[in-house]
Scaffold this active site. Sequence first.
Site, short mmCIF file in Angstrom:
data_model
loop_
_atom_site.label_atom_id
_atom_site.label_comp_id
_atom_site.label_asym_id
_atom_site.label_seq_id
_atom_site.Cartn_x
_atom_site.Cartn_y
_atom_site.Cartn_z
N PHE A 22 4.99 -42.32 -19.89
CA PHE A 22 4.81 -42.52 -21.34
C PHE A 22 6.01 -42.02 -22.15
O PHE A 22 5.87 -41.65 -23.31
CB PHE A 22 3.52 -41.86 -21.82
N LEU B 285 3.88 -62.32 -17.98
CA LEU B 285 4.27 -62.57 -16.59
C LEU B 285 3.09 -62.42 -15.65
O LEU B 285 2.96 -63.16 -14.68
CB LEU B 285 5.39 -61.59 -16.19
N GLN C 154 -1.98 -52.83 -19.23
CA GLN C 154 -1.06 -52.10 -20.11
C GLN C 154 -1.61 -52.00 -21.52
O GLN C 154 -1.56 -50.95 -22.15
CB GLN C 154 0.29 -52.82 -20.13
N GLY D 178 3.79 -53.19 -23.20
CA GLY D 178 3.24 -51.88 -22.87
C GLY D 178 3.18 -50.92 -24.04
O GLY D 178 2.40 -49.98 -24.04
N GLU D 179 4.01 -51.14 -25.04
CA GLU D 179 3.98 -50.27 -26.22
C GLU D 179 3.35 -50.98 -27.41
O GLU D 179 2.77 -50.32 -28.28
CB GLU D 179 5.39 -49.77 -26.54
#
Lengths: 739, 317
Positions: free
Chosen positions: A249, A624, A632, A698-699
Site C-alpha cells: 500500500f 486486463l 483490487q 488499484g488506487e
Amino acid sequence: MKFDTPAGQNPIDQLKVVGRPTDRIDGKFKTTGTAPYAYERHDVAPHQAYGYIVGSAIAKGRITSMDLSAAKAAPGVVTIVSTLDMPKLPVSKRNIAPLFGGAEIDHYHQAIALVVAETFEQARAAANLVRVQYARTPGRFDFAALAPTAPLEGGSSGEGSGAPPVDRVGNFEGAFAAAPVKLDATYTTPDETHAMMEPFASIAAWQGDKVTVWTSNQMITWAKEDLAKTLSISADNVRIDSPYIGGGFGGKLFLRTDATLAALGAKASGRPVKVAMQRPLMINNSTHRSATIQRIRIGATRDGTITAIAHESTSGNLPHGKPETAVSQTKLLYAGANRLTSMRLAVMDLPEGNAMRAPGEAPGLMALEIAMDEMAEKLGMDPIDFRVKNDTQVDPEKPERKYSQRQLIECMRQGADRFGWSKRNPKPAQVRDGQWLIGMGMAAGFRNNMLTKSGAKVSLDHRGVVTVRTDMTDIGTGTYTIIAQTAAEMMGLPIDRVVVLLGDSDFPASAGSGGQWGANNSTAGVYAACIKLRETVAQKLGFNSGDVEFSGGKVRAGNRSVALGDAAKGGDIHVEDHIEYGDLGKQYQQSTFAGHFVEAAVNAYTGETRIRRMLAVCAAGRILNPKSARSQVIGAMTMGVGAALMEELAVDKRFGFFVNHDLATYEVPVHADIPHQEVIFLDEADAISSPMKAKGVGELGICGVGAAIANAVYNATGVRVRDYPITLDKHLDRLPAIA
Amino acid sequence: MKPFTYERATTPAEAAAAVVRQPGSRFIAGGTNLLDLMKLEIETPAHLIDVNGLKLDTIEPTPDGGLRIGALVSNTNLAADQGVRRDYGVLSRAIVAGASGQLRNKATTAGNLLQRTRCPYFYDTNQACNKRRPGSGCAAIGGYSRQLAIIGTSDACIATYPGDMAVAMRLLDATVETVQPNGAARTIPIADFHKLWGKTPHIETALTNGELITAVTLPRPLGGTHVYHKVRDRASYAYALVSVAAVIQRDGTGRVAIGGIAPKPWRVEAADHAMPQGAKAVASRLLAGAKPTHDNAFKVPLVERTLAAVLAETRAA
C-alpha cells in the site's frame, strides 16, 4: 519500443486471454502456504541468524549512552549492531528519515540497534537487555498548532499527484466574492498507516563484497539503488529478490530498516541474518499518510455552474519532507474559470509522511467530494446533476489538453441506475429502519494514470513454453496473472504455457508497483518484448513476419503452420525489450474515473455507523483481468471504509509518537464491517495510454469512497461531519432527537 | 520474552501450592492475554504452571438452582451451553460480542476474568505506567485516552477493564470460587473481585498470591429479557467504547451493568432501582462522580443513549 502515437489494432485486441476473468496463477501457492514470503526463505542461504530491532524510546534528541553488556552476554547472541557504531548512514533520495547510524534521534521507534542471535526468541530476550540513556530535546508534534504558520510548499507525491505552492487560473477571489451561491468549509483527515499484513521483512547474505537481500519490496530497482547508497557500496554489488509480497500500500515503496539492518547484521556476524520488523514498531518506524487540514471554497451561479473553486491544504512532515498533495485532483476534476490551489507544509518531528495508496487524491477527495455534496445541497441540485453540470473533457487549467478518455458522467449515471439512487430522499434524516437512520451518498472517484518505462525479458523453449522475467512485483494485486495473460495473448498460447518470474533485480527493470501504474506499464513492457519475440520466431521459422498469426501454440501464415516451440529447437530464444513513452502523456490528460455509491446506517442512539452496501462504477481503460481488478477495487473500497469510519493514528503531542501502534488499537475494517460490495467496469480501451489500452484501478478504488460514506452518513443523520474518521463521538450530541 | 520454566499441574491444590513454591510463577490456561504480555515483557514470569489438566471444564447445576461454571470452560463452550443460553442469555451474548472465534476457543472462564487492560500506554514499555512499574507515573493521564475509563479512576491510573464476559457476570451477581495454596477454598462476590485502581493500580483483583480460580457460580436465573449491547468503532473484534448488560422484567424493573468505562464492570445498585424511570435516571446514578478526559467525555452521554437503546429494544421485544 517507444510508444509515441496512439495504439492501433494489435494482438492484445483479440482478447482471447486478456480481458477475461482469470484465477490468479499464484493463488494456489498462496492459499496452500507454498509461496514463500521474505521471512520464510529458509532455503536461500544456510545458517541464518535472527535479528531483532531495538527502537528509540524518545521522539527527538540524542542517545547519550548505550550499554550492551548484558545483551551481549545473553544466551545465543551472535552480535549486536548499534547505531553508535557508525555515523549516520547516507539517506537515499527517496527516504526522508535516516534509517540508521549516529546518536541523533529524529522520530520515535527509530532503529537504534539490531540484536542478532541464534533464535528469534534469544534475539528478542537480549534486545530487552539493551540499556539506553537519552537526552530529550523539544519536538514539534502538534499539527493543529503548527498549521496556521506553515509556509507554502509545492511538491509531488511521486505517484502521479502534485501541485505547486500556489496555482492560479483567472481571479478566484473576485469570482468567489461575486458568486451568488458559495461554500467555505474546512475538512481534516488524520494520519493513517498502511497496516499491511506482512511486516517489513528481509534476509541478507554477503558473498565477498556482494550482498543479496530477499525482501518484501514494491520497487526492486529503487531498493537496489537505495540500499547501495545507504551502505555506500556499488549498486552492482546488490541483488534484491522479492517474488511474493504480503501487501504494501505504499509502505514498501522504499528501502526500509529491515533490509538495511539485515545487511548490516549479516556483515557484522559473517552469516545470513533475517529481520522482520516487530509489529509494535511498524507504525512509528516507517512512513505514514500525513494528516491534512483542507479549506475548500466553491462559488457557483444559481444554475449550478462553478465559477470559482479553491482548495488549500496543509500537512506536516519531517524537515526536508514533502507535503501530502491533497489539492492535486482539484486542478483537474471539475470545470470553473477561476481557480486556486495551494499547499502548506509544517515542519514536524513525527515519523516520516510519505506515499500511501493514492497519496494526494485519497485524502484530497475525502474533502473535495464532501464539499461538492454540500454545494449541491445549497443549490438544491442532485449531487450527480451538479457534478455532471461541471464536468470537463479538457484540463481546466490548460484547455488545449484533452482527456484521453473521460467517462465520469457514465460512471455516475450507470451507478445511479444500478444502486437505486432515485430512491434516495434528498432531505436528510428521513429514513428509519428500527433504531437505524439510513442514508445514501455518492462521490466521484478520480486518479491519474502514470506512464513509466518498464522492461521484460521473454524466452521460448522447444516445448513452446514462454518464460517472462521482469523485476516487476506482485503485491497481492494479480500482476503474475496479467503478465501471463499478456504473454499468452501475444504468443497465441493458453495461460498455462507461460511461466512468470518476478521481483529479482537481476531481471530487466520494470515500472514496479505503486501509483496504480504497475498493471498497464509492466504488461506494456511484456507486450514490447513479445513483439520482439514474435519477430524473432517468425524469422527463425522462415516466415515473413508481416502476416504471421500466433494462435493455439502454432505459428501460421497462409497454408503453413508450425509449432511455436519449433523455433527454439536449436536452443532457447531470449529477447528483451521495454516500453517507454513519448509525449502523449503531456498532450493528453490521462486519468481514471469512478462513481462511488454507499448506503450507510447510523444508529440513532449510539451514533455508530455501519455500511450496508457499496457500489463502484469504474472507467479505467481496458480491464486486463476483471477478476483481479475487482479484487483490487473491493480492497480499496474497504480501505476507504477504514479511512472514513475508524482509521486514525492518535498522536501523543507531549512525547511525539503514534500511540495506537499495533493492530489491536489501530482499527481497520473487519469482515463484519463490509457486508456487500459491487464493482462495475465500463467497457473501455484507451489507445492513448499504451499498447495494452489499459490504465490502473488499484488506487482508483479508494479515491472518493470516504466522501461517499460521509455523504451517506449526512443523508442519514442531517449532521455534517467534516473531520475524519466519522466516529460516533463526532456527531453523537447532534443526532436527531430519539423518537 | 524472558526464559521461563514450565510445569503441568494435575489438581487445583497442587497448582496453588506450586505457585508459592516458585516465586514469580503464573498460571496459564488459554494464554491468549498472558503470552502477548510475556512477548512484550510486560509480564515476566519465571515459571508457568499449566492448569489445563485440572478438569475444571464442566458446567453443572447447583443445588439452589444456579449454575457452576468450571474455571477452564472455554468461552466458546460457555456461550454455546444450552442452559446458559436459556437462563443467562446476557452472558452468552456478552461472550460472543468479544474477541474472535479463534480466541474464544482458547480463552477460559477464569482467564477471561483476569484479562488485563488494553491501555496503549500499558502496552508500550517505553512509557510510564503505574501498573507495569508501580510509582513510575501514568503516561495515559494527559495523553491519548479515548478508550480509557471515565469513572472509578485515580490519579495513578485511568485504565479500563476491557472484558465483556465479566460485565454480564457482574450483572448476574456471580461468585468466584477459589482455592488457596494452603488448600482452603473461598468465595469472592464478583462485585469485590476486580479492584478500583486507587494508589495501587498494579493490584487488579482480590486474589492473593497463589490463589487459583476454580469456578464461577451463577445464582438462580432472573428471568426477564437479557440484552448485551456493545458499542464500538467497528462491527467486530474491538473493545467496547461502552457496553450495557441488562436484564429487564416485564414490569420495567431490572438491573444494568456497564463495560468499557471503569476499572471493573460497573454496576450501581441504586441505579437499578431507577430502571422504571428510564435511561436518564439510571445513567445519572451510574455515572455520579464520573471524571472523563477530553478524549472520552463522549462516553458519558453514550452510556445514557446506549441504555436508552436497550430499553427501547426491550420494549419492542
